[in-house]
Design a protein around this motif. Structure first.
Motif, mmCIF file in Angstrom:
data_model
loop_
_atom_site.group_PDB
_atom_site.id
_atom_site.type_symbol
_atom_site.label_atom_id
_atom_site.label_comp_id
_atom_site.label_asym_id
_atom_site.label_seq_id
_atom_site.Cartn_x
_atom_site.Cartn_y
_atom_site.Cartn_z
ATOM 1 N N VAL A 102 -50.300 -7.820 -58.953
ATOM 2 C CA VAL A 102 -50.995 -6.656 -59.015
ATOM 3 C C VAL A 102 -50.415 -5.797 -60.193
ATOM 4 N N ALA A 103 -48.879 -5.647 -59.922
ATOM 5 C CA ALA A 103 -48.405 -4.448 -60.599
ATOM 6 C C ALA A 103 -48.206 -5.210 -62.211
ATOM 7 N N ASP A 104 -47.934 -6.230 -62.210
ATOM 8 C CA ASP A 104 -47.726 -6.949 -63.421
ATOM 9 C C ASP A 104 -49.114 -7.125 -64.393
ATOM 10 N N GLY A 105 -50.042 -7.227 -63.750
ATOM 11 C CA GLY A 105 -51.362 -7.224 -64.260
ATOM 12 C C GLY A 105 -51.883 -6.057 -64.762
ATOM 13 N N VAL A 106 -51.469 -4.938 -64.164
ATOM 14 C CA VAL A 106 -51.857 -3.410 -64.517
ATOM 15 C C VAL A 106 -51.139 -3.130 -65.707
#
Length: 239
Positions: A18-22
């Motif tokens: 999720v952090a990589d996508g954000v």
């Protein structure tokens, strides 16, 4: 205890994804606004043990780099401060798009600027399709939705050539991009879909062959070759 550890690891992996996508979405949004005039067409992020490489795809490299490299240095320092990177741990590189007509993001940005400059919708869409087909694409589709001229919103679709809409080849061959154009009367949506051709080298097309394509080779020409037959005594006879 082991089950709890497995759950903790699984949650950490989810949080990382999720952090990589954000991170990628926020960086893409920032660069699309900062480099809109340079023909920004997307990013590729490559993480190595030494540093993080962010490759910017654009049609006009000089406008991304700036005078004496000032603009690319400003973008690098902004990314370092915003995402808490250590000094010299992130590097921004620029890749030029070889064929602008095969990149849906570049064509969507071009159409967005054409609409903002006051060009009629039909003329702008047809010019995009003409340039895409000229660069070797198999098909192109442009969808413009919103308040075009009347008060009521509607959607217009312009299409030319061959365009697939389902299955795995759609993910491999069709490049799609969406942009939003802000006017005083409202927001207009622009979607560009480009069907690329097959290219064994992978430079100007898709390397994976189309699944339903059948190639029938020409038969070999044996007229010039000498036919050999074996006689009753076992010796070779020439005709």
């Amino acid at each position: 205890m082991s089950q709890n550890r497995a759950q903790i690891k699984q949650i950490n992996k989810k949080k990382k994804f999720v952090a990589d996508g954000v991170f990628q979405a926020e960086l893409h949004q920032f660069l699309s606004r900062a480099l809109a005039a340079a023909g920004y067409a997307g990013i590729e992020i490559r993480v190595t043990p030494v540093k993080t490489e962010i490759r910017i795809k654009a049609t006009k490299i000089q406008e991304v780099i700036g005078t004496d490299g000032n603009k690319i240095r400003e973008l690098t320092s902004f990314v370092q401060k915003r995402f808490n990177y250590a000094k010299d741990s992130v590097e921004l590189l620029v890749d030029k798009i070889q064929r602008k007509g095969l990149c849906a993001a570049a064509q969507a940005e071009s159409l967005k600027f054409k609409l903002l400059s006051g060009i009629p919708v039909r003329m702008g869409a047809n010019s995009i399709i003409k340039g895409v087909i000229k660069d070797g694409a198999k098909g192109c589709e442009v969808i413009i939705s919103g308040k075009l001229r009347q008060q009521r919103a509607k959607s217009m679709k312009y299409k030319q050539g061959y365009l697939i809409s389902s299955g795995q080849p759609r993910s491999d061959y069709v490049d799609e991009a969406v942009r939003h154009v802000f006017f005083k009367q409202g927001i207009m949506g622009v979607k560009v879909r480009i069907m690329q051709d097959h290219d064994p080298s992978g430079k100007f097309g898709v390397k994976i062959p189309f699944p339903d394509r059948v190639v029938i080779n020409e038969p070999k020409d044996d007229h010039d070759e000498e036919e050999r037959r074996t006689g009753p005594t076992g010796t070779a006879q020439h005709e």
